[in-house]
Structure formats: structure tokens, C-alpha cells
Design a protein around this motif. Structure first.
Motif, PDB file in Angstrom:
ATOM      1  N   ALA A  60      39.501 -54.773  -6.915  1.00 42.81           N
ATOM      2  CA  ALA A  60      38.736 -54.227  -8.028  1.00 42.81           C
ATOM      3  C   ALA A  60      37.709 -53.198  -7.540  1.00 42.81           C
ATOM      4  O   ALA A  60      37.559 -52.129  -8.138  1.00 42.81           O
ATOM      5  N   THR A  61      37.036 -53.522  -6.449  1.00 42.93           N
ATOM      6  CA  THR A  61      36.037 -52.576  -5.959  1.00 42.93           C
ATOM      7  C   THR A  61      36.686 -51.313  -5.404  1.00 42.93           C
ATOM      8  O   THR A  61      36.077 -50.248  -5.380  1.00 42.93           O
ATOM      9  N   ASP A  62      37.933 -51.433  -4.958  1.00 39.55           N
ATOM     10  CA  ASP A  62      38.667 -50.265  -4.476  1.00 39.55           C
ATOM     11  C   ASP A  62      38.800 -49.208  -5.563  1.00 39.55           C
ATOM     12  O   ASP A  62      38.922 -48.023  -5.257  1.00 39.55           O
ATOM     13  N   VAL A  63      38.844 -49.637  -6.800  1.00 40.28           N
ATOM     14  CA  VAL A  63      38.990 -48.679  -7.892  1.00 40.28           C
ATOM     15  C   VAL A  63      37.718 -48.679  -8.732  1.00 40.28           C
ATOM     16  O   VAL A  63      37.765 -48.708  -9.949  1.00 40.28           O
ATOM     17  N   ASP A  64      36.584 -48.669  -8.030  1.00 44.15           N
ATOM     18  CA  ASP A  64      35.274 -48.521  -8.655  1.00 44.15           C
ATOM     19  C   ASP A  64      34.862 -49.671  -9.563  1.00 44.15           C
ATOM     20  O   ASP A  64      34.125 -49.478 -10.526  1.00 44.15           O
ATOM     21  N   GLY A  65      35.389 -50.854  -9.281  1.00 42.53           N
ATOM     22  CA  GLY A  65      34.864 -52.035  -9.954  1.00 42.53           C
ATOM     23  C   GLY A  65      35.457 -52.352 -11.302  1.00 42.53           C
ATOM     24  O   GLY A  65      35.085 -53.340 -11.919  1.00 42.53           O
ATOM     25  N   THR A  66      36.384 -51.530 -11.785  1.00 42.38           N
ATOM     26  CA  THR A  66      36.999 -51.790 -13.086  1.00 42.38           C
ATOM     27  C   THR A  66      38.514 -51.612 -13.014  1.00 42.38           C
ATOM     28  O   THR A  66      38.975 -50.557 -12.573  1.00 42.38           O
ATOM     29  N   VAL A  96      32.755 -61.650 -12.357  1.00 41.13           N
ATOM     30  CA  VAL A  96      33.388 -60.567 -13.124  1.00 41.13           C
ATOM     31  C   VAL A  96      33.144 -60.793 -14.615  1.00 41.13           C
ATOM     32  O   VAL A  96      32.727 -61.879 -15.023  1.00 41.13           O
ATOM     33  N   ILE A  97      33.394 -59.749 -15.398  1.00 46.69           N
ATOM     34  CA  ILE A  97      33.452 -59.932 -16.849  1.00 46.69           C
ATOM     35  C   ILE A  97      34.744 -59.289 -17.355  1.00 46.69           C
ATOM     36  O   ILE A  97      35.305 -58.399 -16.711  1.00 46.69           O
ATOM     37  N   ARG A  98      35.218 -59.785 -18.514  1.00 48.02           N
ATOM     38  CA  ARG A  98      36.447 -59.248 -19.091  1.00 48.02           C
ATOM     39  C   ARG A  98      36.149 -58.613 -20.434  1.00 48.02           C
ATOM     40  O   ARG A  98      35.321 -59.101 -21.193  1.00 48.02           O
ATOM     41  N   ARG A  99      36.857 -57.521 -20.708  1.00 48.76           N
ATOM     42  CA  ARG A  99      36.667 -56.775 -21.944  1.00 48.76           C
ATOM     43  C   ARG A  99      38.039 -56.424 -22.506  1.00 48.76           C
ATOM     44  O   ARG A  99      38.881 -55.910 -21.781  1.00 48.76           O
ATOM     45  N   ARG A 100      38.259 -56.699 -23.787  1.00 46.00           N
ATOM     46  CA  ARG A 100      39.538 -56.307 -24.395  1.00 46.00           C
ATOM     47  C   ARG A 100      39.536 -54.798 -24.595  1.00 46.00           C
ATOM     48  O   ARG A 100      38.556 -54.234 -25.089  1.00 46.00           O
ATOM     49  N   ASP A 111      27.278 -57.054 -11.042  1.00 48.75           N
ATOM     50  CA  ASP A 111      26.405 -56.723  -9.921  1.00 48.75           C
ATOM     51  C   ASP A 111      26.395 -57.855  -8.900  1.00 48.75           C
ATOM     52  O   ASP A 111      26.436 -57.617  -7.685  1.00 48.75           O
ATOM     53  N   ALA A 112      26.337 -59.077  -9.417  1.00 47.00           N
ATOM     54  CA  ALA A 112      26.361 -60.224  -8.512  1.00 47.00           C
ATOM     55  C   ALA A 112      27.651 -60.228  -7.689  1.00 47.00           C
ATOM     56  O   ALA A 112      27.640 -60.493  -6.484  1.00 47.00           O
ATOM     57  N   GLY A 113      28.761 -59.899  -8.370  1.00 50.92           N
ATOM     58  CA  GLY A 113      30.039 -59.840  -7.670  1.00 50.92           C
ATOM     59  C   GLY A 113      30.037 -58.763  -6.605  1.00 50.92           C
ATOM     60  O   GLY A 113      30.535 -58.965  -5.487  1.00 50.92           O
ATOM     61  N   LEU A 114      29.467 -57.618  -6.921  1.00 51.29           N
ATOM     62  CA  LEU A 114      29.400 -56.520  -5.960  1.00 51.29           C
ATOM     63  C   LEU A 114      28.596 -56.930  -4.728  1.00 51.29           C
ATOM     64  O   LEU A 114      28.994 -56.660  -3.594  1.00 51.29           O
ATOM     65  N   GLU A 115      27.476 -57.579  -4.978  1.00 56.30           N
ATOM     66  CA  GLU A 115      26.655 -58.042  -3.855  1.00 56.30           C
ATOM     67  C   GLU A 115      27.442 -58.982  -2.956  1.00 56.30           C
ATOM     68  O   GLU A 115      27.429 -58.856  -1.729  1.00 56.30           O
ATOM     69  N   MET A 116      28.130 -59.948  -3.583  1.00 59.14           N
ATOM     70  CA  MET A 116      28.828 -60.934  -2.778  1.00 59.14           C
ATOM     71  C   MET A 116      29.958 -60.316  -1.976  1.00 59.14           C
ATOM     72  O   MET A 116      30.165 -60.653  -0.812  1.00 59.14           O
TER      73      MET A 116
END
Lengths: 157, 157
Positions: A60-66, A96-100, A111-116
Motif C-alpha cells: 500500500a505504501t508503495d503506491v502512496d498509501g492508497t 488502515v481505513i476502507r472507503r467505498r 498515519d499510525a499505520g505509516l509510522e509503524m
DNA sequence: CCTACAGTGTTGATATGTCAACACGCACGG
DNA sequence: CCGTGCGTGTTGACATATCAACACTGTAGG
């Protein structure tokens, strides 16, 4: 493309595996158990993230987190159900969070995921290097990668 | 024995994986997902046995149907807990029985277990051949096996 | 004897993976 | 407009894996 395999082997479905076939099969399973265990231990003890956590966060972070959830499934080679359950657990932990969105679901690293994942990357890289890369020369690394690709997509090579 | 790996890589723990290192790591995980899924599907749909069932039954029948539990753990590269739980489930399904012996536990495959593994062997052999062996020539099989052994026991090679 | 330790195995809680079934949206041909 | 698929995702039940903690047995040292 795939030429005949083993002169002592037989393609007849009822023939037991030959010695060399068995040897490869056991070596495969053993290498997998060993490698997965070692890397997971290193990463988990240092960061609290599991194998599947890391796999998802890195892609996910490889493609800018989304990412589109389905794209994740394809890239990782997971099935939809497994990914859905895993994302549910990661969502509960706030990674993570999910969005339809039109035609599916978009997964975004928090952000927490990015930090970890930032904290985990060096440990993960070191573990992969130590257990998977270092046993080989760079030429061997390339050959091994080609062999693995052949397994993933035997028709495309 | 293990010589330096990648001229573009760096052993420093904080350095991210190089392109070729990442490529090998992703190829490894992908190949594993694909291979495990394909073989498990083939075998399960035809015989009702799972991956871990087969692994245990094959190793046990290799040594005449009776093994020390600890030996199983070592050969398969599993930890004690995992094996214990798996054997409990297989015992409930009547595939094996456990007997306490001096210094441990003896696992014996039941007649029902023997029947099932006998029926599963050809399907399993065909699946392994199709998905793991056939993409390669016999020389490649041998090289791949050596590479896998190097991962399992990098110190011994 | 007895105490401490190592090897082996189990248990319960929790995390992860699989299967079957269902839900939803969207496109395509009547 | 209406089906009928197809792609995408979710859910619940169950199988499998992991972690921490405990239990048993043999054995070596005192």
C-alpha cells in the motif's frame, strides 16, 4: 516452453514421485517453513507487526498509501475473503481505513499505520537480507527469482 | 561460503531493500502463495485431506506408520504446539492415534488414515508434478533444490 | 533422597486462513 | 425497462497457526 523434467520420472498421475521430485518438494516446504518463521520472528519481536500486516502495508505504501482492495488481492496473490478478514482486523487496530468507491473499495494506510511500517521497514529489510539474500551470490539471486516466477506463472515464460 | 550478494546492495540494517532484493522477496512470496493454493485445491477437492494432513501422513507412512511426535516436528520444521494441535484434530477424525512412550509420544497412522493417504498419494503426486516440477528441466530441478537447502540451512552448505 | 534442569508435550486465548453462501452494483442484451 | 451475469466484497462457521503458560518425565549433581 517447459521441457521434460526428469528422465527417471513419469507424468502418469498414478506414479509416485521420484526421489528427485520428492527431494524438491520437501526442500520447498522446509525452506518455506524455515524462512517464514525466521523473518516473522525477527519482525514481530521488534515491531509487533505480523507477516500479513507487513505484506499489505508495504504494497500500500508503495503506491502512496492508497490502493484498490482488489488490486491488493491480485498483487499479493491472496483471495478476496482472506484479504477482507485481514483488513477488518487491521482496521480495528487502526492501521488502515476502507472507503467505498466506484466499483469497489479503496484501502488507505492511516498515519499510525505509516509510522509503524516506517519503523518496521529496516528490521524487515535486515531479516529478508539475512535469511533470504545472504546465502546467495547476486547471480544466484537472479536465477532463483526466475525460477520462482516460473512457478507463479508457468505459461508466461 | 556465502559470498557477497548484490553489488548494488548494502548490508547495513537501515538500508531499504534494493530492486533485485525486493524482486526476489516478492517472487518468493508470490510463488509460495500460488503453489500452496493450487496444490491444496487439487488435493482437497479430490480427497478431503488438507495440506497439514498430507504432510504428516506422508512422513509417518514413510517410516511404516509410526513416528515419535518430536521427530515429526523436527522433520517438518514445525513447532511443538502447532503439531500438537494438528494431531489432536487428526485424532478426532480418526486418522491417527497417539500413545505415550518412554520420553515422549508415539504417533501411529490408523487403517482409515492409511486408506486415505493411499487414495491421496496419486492426486498429490500429480499436483506436485504439474505445479512444481513440470515448469523445470531436470537440471533446473536440481539447482532449485540446492538453493532451497541453502535457505533451510545456510550454515551447512 | 531431592532438587534443579532440559526435553517433550498440552492447553486456552487469540490471530490467521478457508469455505460456502450471500449482497451489491454495474454492464449488456433482450 | 427488465433480467441475467459478472466483478467485487462481506459474513459466519470452521480449520489452522501462534503465543504464553503450564505439566510431566527422566536425569544429572548435590
Amino acid at each position: 516452453m517447459s521441457t521434460r523434467t526428469d528422465l527417471t520420472a513419469n507424468t502418469d498421475a498414478t506414479t509416485p514421485l521420484s526421489l528427485s521430485e520428492r527431494a524438491l518438494w520437501f526442500a520447498w516446504k522446509r525452506a518455506h517453513e524455515v524462512l517464514r518463521t525466521r523473518i516473522a520472528e525477527d519482525v514481530r519481536s521488534a515491531t509487533g507487526l505480523s507477516d500479513p500486516d507487513i505484506a499489505i502495508l508495504i504494497h500500500a505504501t508503495d503506491v502512496d498509501g492508497t490502493v484498490r482492495q482488489n488490486q491488493l488481492a491480485v498483487v499479493l496473490g491472496w483471495d478476496r475473503t482472506r484479504l477482507s478478514h485481514q483488513l477488518t482486523r487491521m482496521e480495528e487496530r487502526g492501521l488502515v481505513i476502507r472507503r467505498r468507491v466506484a466499483g469497489g473499495v479503496e484501502v488507505e494506510v492511516t498515519d499510525a499505520g505509516l509510522e509503524m511500517v516506517a519503523a518496521a521497514q529496516p528490521v524487515h529489510a535486515a531479516a529478508v537480507r539475512r535469511h533470504l539474500i545472504e546465502p546467495f551470490t547476486s547471480v544466484q539471486v537472479e536465477h532463483l527469482r526466475q525460477a520462482l516466477d516460473r512457478i507463479s506463472a508457468p505459461d508466461l515464460i
